[in-house]
Design a protein around this motif. Structure first.
Motif, mmCIF file in Angstrom:
data_model
loop_
_atom_site.group_PDB
_atom_site.id
_atom_site.type_symbol
_atom_site.label_atom_id
_atom_site.label_comp_id
_atom_site.label_asym_id
_atom_site.label_seq_id
_atom_site.Cartn_x
_atom_site.Cartn_y
_atom_site.Cartn_z
ATOM 1 N N GLN A 98 0.776 -1.561 0.178
ATOM 2 C CA GLN A 98 -0.578 -0.037 0.002
ATOM 3 C C GLN A 98 0.504 1.123 -0.140
ATOM 4 O OE1 GLN A 98 -2.303 0.587 3.154
ATOM 5 N NE2 GLN A 98 -4.145 -0.964 2.267
ATOM 6 N N LYS A 137 -3.621 -12.290 7.718
ATOM 7 C CA LYS A 137 -4.267 -10.889 6.105
ATOM 8 C C LYS A 137 -5.463 -10.920 5.605
ATOM 9 C CE LYS A 137 -2.307 -7.599 2.900
ATOM 10 N NZ LYS A 137 -1.136 -7.458 1.906
ATOM 11 N N GLN A 138 -6.258 -10.319 6.177
ATOM 12 C CA GLN A 138 -7.609 -9.954 5.276
ATOM 13 C C GLN A 138 -8.001 -8.317 4.976
ATOM 14 O OE1 GLN A 138 -11.270 -9.969 7.435
ATOM 15 N NE2 GLN A 138 -12.780 -9.896 5.422
ATOM 16 N N GLU A 139 -8.438 -8.586 3.226
ATOM 17 C CA GLU A 139 -7.550 -7.932 2.427
ATOM 18 C C GLU A 139 -9.222 -7.472 2.064
ATOM 19 O OE1 GLU A 139 -4.282 -8.894 -0.040
ATOM 20 O OE2 GLU A 139 -4.440 -6.866 -0.649
ATOM 21 N N SER A 185 -6.862 -4.325 -4.312
ATOM 22 C CA SER A 185 -5.322 -4.195 -3.995
ATOM 23 C C SER A 185 -4.835 -3.562 -5.459
ATOM 24 C CB SER A 185 -4.352 -5.144 -3.889
ATOM 25 O OG SER A 185 -4.574 -5.723 -4.951
ATOM 26 N N CYS A 217 -5.018 -2.236 10.800
ATOM 27 C CA CYS A 217 -5.269 -1.978 10.016
ATOM 28 C C CYS A 217 -5.420 -0.417 9.332
ATOM 29 C CB CYS A 217 -7.016 -2.073 9.859
ATOM 30 S SG CYS A 217 -7.882 -1.128 8.826
ATOM 31 N N TYR A 263 -5.017 1.413 5.236
ATOM 32 C CA TYR A 263 -5.788 1.372 4.258
ATOM 33 C C TYR A 263 -5.444 3.036 2.772
ATOM 34 C CZ TYR A 263 -7.652 5.661 6.853
ATOM 35 O OH TYR A 263 -7.720 6.471 7.591
ATOM 36 N N HIS A 266 -8.727 0.858 -0.725
ATOM 37 C CA HIS A 266 -8.029 -0.904 -0.819
ATOM 38 C C HIS A 266 -7.866 -1.464 0.805
ATOM 39 C CE1 HIS A 266 -4.586 -4.019 -0.006
ATOM 40 N NE2 HIS A 266 -5.538 -4.136 -0.115
ATOM 41 N N ALA A 276 -6.049 -3.493 4.459
ATOM 42 C CA ALA A 276 -5.332 -4.800 4.395
ATOM 43 C C ALA A 276 -5.611 -5.132 5.957
ATOM 44 C CB ALA A 276 -4.185 -4.134 3.853
ATOM 45 N N TYR A 313 -4.025 -6.478 9.115
ATOM 46 C CA TYR A 313 -3.656 -7.837 9.481
ATOM 47 C C TYR A 313 -3.664 -8.500 11.135
ATOM 48 C CZ TYR A 313 -0.849 -6.037 5.749
ATOM 49 O OH TYR A 313 -0.353 -5.966 4.931
#
Lengths: 87, 87
Positions: A29, A72-74, A78, B5, B7, B58, B60, B62
């Motif tokens: 990111q 990890k969750q997205e 992406s 988190c 973003y 987006h 993400a 973790y």
């Protein structure tokens, strides 16, 4: 070790951080890098970060010695990695 | 569960994400939140994120079920939180 590195730096300092972090981790990111490092490589990275950091910058490194313990969750798309081309 | 988190969203969407994430987690960097959540609260948060996310955004997340397994190292000055006042 599994590493997640996030930074909040002055925009003029961004290229320096991106170039350094890309040598060690994956750019996931705008200001987030992640990846697997050996403890020795991790130590080297933190030393290099300490050299380039200024009073206006902040780096947070989250890590686990057991990469299986971090999941990890997205959500959303992406991002388009070409946005991070360093001029 | 320990949550980190991050973003990467269009600037016009930032206030929405900040407001939502502040209800669940601590705001530690411009686009980084962290904290402890129950699995139920985590599920609720991801549902709410899915409602506000657009194609340009987006997120993400973790997480570890064992908060002791995630360590954190900070380099530089932890940032001035007043910078994140949402107008």
């Amino acid at each position: 070790m599994y590493i997640i590195c996030t930074y909040d730096v002055k925009s003029k300092n961004c290229p320096k951080f991106m170039k350094l972090l890309r040598r060690y981790l994956f750019h996931v990111q705008e200001s987030v890098f992640e990846g697997e490092l050996t403890p020795a490589a991790y130590k080297k990275l933190t030393k290099e970060l300490e050299k380039i950091i200024t009073d206006d910058d902040h780096v947070a490194i989250y890590y686990s010695y057991n990469s299986k313990m971090i999941k990890k969750q997205e959500i959303g798309n992406s991002i388009d990695k070409t946005r991070f081309i360093i001029d």
